[in-house]
Design an enzyme around this catalytic site. Structure first.
Site, mmCIF file in Angstrom:
data_model
loop_
_atom_site.group_PDB
_atom_site.id
_atom_site.type_symbol
_atom_site.label_atom_id
_atom_site.label_comp_id
_atom_site.label_asym_id
_atom_site.label_seq_id
_atom_site.Cartn_x
_atom_site.Cartn_y
_atom_site.Cartn_z
ATOM 1 N N HIS A 114 5.853 5.617 12.810
ATOM 2 C CA HIS A 114 6.210 6.361 11.598
ATOM 3 C C HIS A 114 5.035 6.872 10.782
ATOM 4 O O HIS A 114 5.206 7.652 9.858
ATOM 5 C CB HIS A 114 7.072 5.485 10.680
ATOM 6 C CG HIS A 114 6.319 4.371 10.012
ATOM 7 N ND1 HIS A 114 5.559 4.570 8.875
ATOM 8 C CD2 HIS A 114 6.171 3.070 10.318
ATOM 9 C CE1 HIS A 114 5.006 3.417 8.504
ATOM 10 N NE2 HIS A 114 5.355 2.494 9.372
ATOM 11 N N GLU A 174 -2.229 5.190 2.754
ATOM 12 C CA GLU A 174 -2.156 3.767 2.389
ATOM 13 C C GLU A 174 -3.506 3.151 2.024
ATOM 14 O O GLU A 174 -3.577 2.308 1.131
ATOM 15 C CB GLU A 174 -1.497 2.962 3.522
ATOM 16 C CG GLU A 174 -0.007 3.234 3.699
ATOM 17 C CD GLU A 174 0.296 4.470 4.527
ATOM 18 O OE1 GLU A 174 -0.662 5.087 5.068
ATOM 19 O OE2 GLU A 174 1.479 4.835 4.642
ATOM 20 N N GLU A 196 -0.445 -8.983 -1.212
ATOM 21 C CA GLU A 196 -1.053 -8.388 -0.003
ATOM 22 C C GLU A 196 -2.224 -7.484 -0.399
ATOM 23 O O GLU A 196 -2.369 -6.351 0.070
ATOM 24 C CB GLU A 196 -0.029 -7.624 0.842
ATOM 25 C CG GLU A 196 -0.409 -7.516 2.298
ATOM 26 C CD GLU A 196 0.548 -6.645 3.103
ATOM 27 O OE1 GLU A 196 0.567 -5.419 2.911
ATOM 28 O OE2 GLU A 196 1.289 -7.203 3.926
ATOM 29 N N HIS A 242 12.647 5.621 13.141
ATOM 30 C CA HIS A 242 12.490 5.755 11.689
ATOM 31 C C HIS A 242 13.305 6.956 11.197
ATOM 32 O O HIS A 242 13.471 7.929 11.923
ATOM 33 C CB HIS A 242 10.995 5.942 11.389
ATOM 34 C CG HIS A 242 10.620 5.824 9.936
ATOM 35 N ND1 HIS A 242 10.898 6.803 9.024
ATOM 36 C CD2 HIS A 242 9.991 4.840 9.254
ATOM 37 C CE1 HIS A 242 10.447 6.433 7.827
ATOM 38 N NE2 HIS A 242 9.893 5.227 7.946
ATOM 39 N N ASP A 261 0.792 -1.237 0.000
ATOM 40 C CA ASP A 261 0.000 0.000 0.000
ATOM 41 C C ASP A 261 0.820 1.280 0.000
ATOM 42 O O ASP A 261 0.337 2.328 0.397
ATOM 43 C CB ASP A 261 -0.911 -0.006 1.234
ATOM 44 C CG ASP A 261 -0.118 -0.099 2.530
ATOM 45 O OD1 ASP A 261 1.121 0.006 2.490
ATOM 46 O OD2 ASP A 261 -0.749 -0.277 3.595
ATOM 47 N N ARG A 280 2.209 8.611 8.720
ATOM 48 C CA ARG A 280 2.018 10.033 8.391
ATOM 49 C C ARG A 280 0.895 10.668 9.214
ATOM 50 O O ARG A 280 0.997 11.810 9.657
ATOM 51 C CB ARG A 280 1.703 10.186 6.904
ATOM 52 C CG ARG A 280 2.925 10.484 6.033
ATOM 53 C CD ARG A 280 2.539 10.634 4.569
ATOM 54 N NE ARG A 280 3.545 11.323 3.776
ATOM 55 C CZ ARG A 280 4.684 10.803 3.354
ATOM 56 N NH1 ARG A 280 5.014 9.571 3.680
ATOM 57 N NH2 ARG A 280 5.531 11.510 2.626
HETATM 58 C C1 UD1 Z 1 6.575 4.959 3.722
HETATM 59 C C2 UD1 Z 1 5.209 4.559 3.164
HETATM 60 C C3 UD1 Z 1 4.401 3.841 4.239
HETATM 61 C C4 UD1 Z 1 5.178 2.693 4.858
HETATM 62 C C5 UD1 Z 1 6.532 3.193 5.344
HETATM 63 C C6 UD1 Z 1 7.377 2.058 5.868
HETATM 64 C C7 UD1 Z 1 4.131 6.036 1.529
HETATM 65 C C8 UD1 Z 1 3.446 7.317 1.289
HETATM 66 N N1 UD1 Z 1 4.490 5.786 2.792
HETATM 67 O O1 UD1 Z 1 6.340 5.912 4.742
HETATM 68 O O2 UD1 Z 1 3.200 3.350 3.653
HETATM 69 O O3 UD1 Z 1 4.436 2.191 5.934
HETATM 70 O O4 UD1 Z 1 7.227 3.810 4.251
HETATM 71 O O5 UD1 Z 1 8.425 2.522 6.657
HETATM 72 O O6 UD1 Z 1 4.357 5.300 0.600
HETATM 73 N N2 UD1 Z 1 13.966 8.513 5.091
HETATM 74 C C9 UD1 Z 1 15.358 8.434 5.011
HETATM 75 N N3 UD1 Z 1 15.917 7.218 4.712
HETATM 76 C C10 UD1 Z 1 15.202 6.096 4.472
HETATM 77 C C11 UD1 Z 1 13.796 6.184 4.559
HETATM 78 C C12 UD1 Z 1 13.192 7.391 4.857
HETATM 79 O O7 UD1 Z 1 16.044 9.426 5.230
HETATM 80 O O8 UD1 Z 1 15.795 5.036 4.206
HETATM 81 C C13 UD1 Z 1 13.322 9.805 5.438
HETATM 82 C C14 UD1 Z 1 13.355 10.834 4.271
HETATM 83 O O9 UD1 Z 1 13.542 12.102 4.782
HETATM 84 C C15 UD1 Z 1 11.943 10.700 3.689
HETATM 85 C C16 UD1 Z 1 11.138 10.447 4.960
HETATM 86 O O10 UD1 Z 1 11.956 9.579 5.761
HETATM 87 O O11 UD1 Z 1 11.551 11.862 3.025
HETATM 88 C C17 UD1 Z 1 9.787 9.806 4.754
HETATM 89 O O12 UD1 Z 1 9.862 8.701 3.847
HETATM 90 P P1 UD1 Z 1 8.555 8.302 2.980
HETATM 91 O O13 UD1 Z 1 8.853 7.090 2.169
HETATM 92 O O14 UD1 Z 1 8.015 9.500 2.261
HETATM 93 O O15 UD1 Z 1 7.469 7.983 4.076
HETATM 94 P P2 UD1 Z 1 7.461 6.917 5.247
HETATM 95 O O16 UD1 Z 1 6.866 7.578 6.435
HETATM 96 O O17 UD1 Z 1 8.779 6.260 5.351
HETATM 97 N N1 UDP Z 2 11.729 -3.496 10.919
HETATM 98 C C1 UDP Z 2 13.121 -3.623 10.787
HETATM 99 N N2 UDP Z 2 13.923 -2.794 11.539
HETATM 100 C C2 UDP Z 2 13.417 -1.857 12.376
HETATM 101 C C3 UDP Z 2 12.014 -1.724 12.502
HETATM 102 C C4 UDP Z 2 11.200 -2.557 11.751
HETATM 103 O O1 UDP Z 2 13.611 -4.464 10.025
HETATM 104 O O2 UDP Z 2 14.214 -1.151 13.032
HETATM 105 C C5 UDP Z 2 10.863 -4.369 10.102
HETATM 106 C C6 UDP Z 2 9.724 -5.061 10.818
HETATM 107 O O3 UDP Z 2 10.125 -6.317 11.340
HETATM 108 C C7 UDP Z 2 8.674 -5.205 9.715
HETATM 109 C C8 UDP Z 2 8.917 -3.991 8.846
HETATM 110 O O4 UDP Z 2 10.218 -3.523 9.147
HETATM 111 O O5 UDP Z 2 8.888 -6.362 8.930
HETATM 112 C C9 UDP Z 2 7.890 -2.943 9.106
HETATM 113 O O6 UDP Z 2 8.256 -1.749 8.494
HETATM 114 P P1 UDP Z 2 7.552 -0.375 8.833
HETATM 115 O O7 UDP Z 2 7.022 -0.409 10.229
HETATM 116 O O8 UDP Z 2 8.530 0.686 8.479
HETATM 117 O O9 UDP Z 2 6.382 -0.302 7.745
HETATM 118 P P2 UDP Z 2 4.875 -0.835 7.701
HETATM 119 O O10 UDP Z 2 4.884 -2.297 7.921
HETATM 120 O O11 UDP Z 2 4.103 -0.070 8.725
HETATM 121 O O12 UDP Z 2 4.438 -0.458 6.315
#
Ligand code: UD1
Ligand code: UDP
Length: 368
Positions: free
Chosen positions: A207, A128, A114, A240, A92, A209
């Site tokens: 994490h 999502e 999924e 995160h 999602d 939004r």
């Molecule tokens: C995204 C997904 C969410 C998922 C989550 C898993 C969308 C809109 N959101 O949310 O569905 O649950 O990932 O974690 O698709 N950043 C880094 N390094 C990284 C990752 C993130 O610096 O490796 C920082 C960046 O500043 C980035 C911000 O985190 O802009 C947010 O990342 P983003 O992918 O937009 O949203 P998530 O909250 O991570």
């Molecule tokens: N996870 C990880 N390291 C961490 C935190 C979470 O590998 O420090 C794994 C966790 O076991 C799960 C996945 O990341 O499989 C979940 O990711 P996240 O919570 O970012 O996204 P969501 O599942 O909410 O989309």
């Protein structure tokens, strides 16, 4: 061609890539959008996945529009050049929805893994819920993890012959990564565990939004109050990478002597840490699916969940994001042994560890 961009998609797609690559009749290519960078690379390295194409599009503080437009433009070129027979997306995220849209524009069939999870609330989780619905209408093969997810798809008019109930590939990933005698290599984690060995560990991740800002503030305040009330508890919180999360976490929890803020952990130490924790507080989707099979109670700091199965089974509880509700539920679980025991019954409504093999089997038998 398997397309994904974030940490959870990578974890849940890794078993699928492995299963597809075992089929001689399938050539499986991998494209990453790198909507996440570091957190994606951690997973690619663990599962030894070398992408064929990497759009490398993450920007600090990216907006939904940034991700959408960059994924759409980036994938157009890859799809035009490679002309895959099928695009596989997962879950999602914005990468998921936009990859399905890009495949539609290129008139390439889509498989959605999924598929069918719903809260019924357009804005929760945001974005999502809508990403998942939009992916559904663009999809040709729907791989639903559970019967509940299948029912949701049927209610939206998806043809039954296009839905396959496979279990969730997260369980495949979990079972291949869990190690009963796991030794933590990171000296910092070793030290934290050593210091906390007489205490009960609360593992925390946040994490979403829709939780940024005030909801997160209230959750962390409730956690602080819990620590004050229960001196025999401590927190490990892999924070995160989102700077908006980091700011509030550091402000409210940074100075507490029993809170350990650490960088996002590699999947292997993370799941093995989950297995050692007393309680998990999270707004994560994937963790809600993993923890029940480890028998660890999970308090979900969200108002809705698209994963009702473990709530029904009693191992996951939806506690909202307000200070009072989070604090009261933490207090109840930490002081009432019977309530705790009830929640720590291991259950696994999400799969048997063979979901990826089923998906590969279905794909290899299909002319889509
Ligand atoms: C995204 C997904 C969410 C998922 C989550 C898993 C969308 C809109 N959101 O949310 O569905 O649950 O990932 O974690 O698709 N950043 C880094 N390094 C990284 C990752 C993130 O610096 O490796 C920082 C960046 O500043 C980035 C911000 O985190 O802009 C947010 O990342 P983003 O992918 O937009 O949203 P998530 O909250 O991570
Ligand atoms: N996870 C990880 N390291 C961490 C935190 C979470 O590998 O420090 C794994 C966790 O076991 C799960 C996945 O990341 O499989 C979940 O990711 P996240 O919570 O970012 O996204 P969501 O599942 O909410 O989309």
């Amino acid at each position: 061609m398997v397309v994904f961009g974030t940490r959870p998609e990578a974890i849940k797609m890794a078993p699928v890539i492995r299963a597809l690559r075992q089929k001689a009749e399938i050539l499986c290519q991998v494209t990453v959008t790198a909507q996440h960078r570091e957190m994606l690379d951690q997973v690619l390295e663990l599962f030894k996945i070398v992408p064929d194409f990497d759009l490398n599009l993450m920007k600090q503080g990216q907006t939904l529009t940034d991700i959408t437009t960059r994924v759409l433009c980036g994938l157009r070129e890859v799809f035009q050049r490679e002309l895959p027979d099928l695009i596989l997306v997962h879950g999602d995220t914005t990468t998921t929805f936009v990859a399905a849209l890009a495949a539609f524009y290129a008139q390439i069939p889509v498989g959605h893994i999924e598929a069918g999870l719903r809260t019924g609330n357009k804005y929760s989780p945001f974005p999502e819920e809508m990403n998942r619905k939009l992916a559904t209408v663009l999809t040709d093969l729907h791989f639903a993890p559970t019967e509940t997810a299948k029912k949701n798809l049927l209610l939206e008019g998806v043809e039954p012959e296009k839905i396959f109930v496979t279990g969730n590939t997260v369980i495949d990933a979990l079972l291949s990564t869990m190690k009963p005698e796991y030794g933590f290599h990171d000296p910092h984690i070793q030290q934290i565990l050593e210091q906390g060995k007489e205490l009960r560990m609360i593992l925390v991740t946040t994490h979403r939004r829709e939780n940024l800002g005030e909801p997160m503030r209230q959750i962390y305040q409730a956690l602080r109050s819990t620590l004050e009330m229960f001196p025999d508890t401590y927190v490990i919180f892999p924070v995160h990478k989102n700077p908006k999360v980091r700011k509030v976490v550091t402000e409210i929890l940074g100075s507490h002597p029993r809170v350990n803020l650490v960088e996002p952990l590699d999947y292997e130490p993370f799941v093995n840490l989950m297995a050692r924790s007393h309680l998990i507080l999270t707004d994560s989707g994937g963790i809600q699916e993993e923890a029940p099979s480890l028998g660890i109670p999970v308090l979900v700091v969200r108002d809705t969940t698209e994963r009702p199965e473990a709530v029904g089974a009693g191992t996951v509880s939806l506690v909202g994001t307000e200070y009072d509700s989070v604090f009261m539920e933490m207090k109840r679980l930490l002081s009432d042994q019977n309530a705790y025991k009830k929640m720590s019954m291991a259950c696994n409504p999400y799969g048997d560890g063979c979901a990826a093999d089923r998906i590969a089997e279905i794909i290899s038998g299909k002319r889509v």
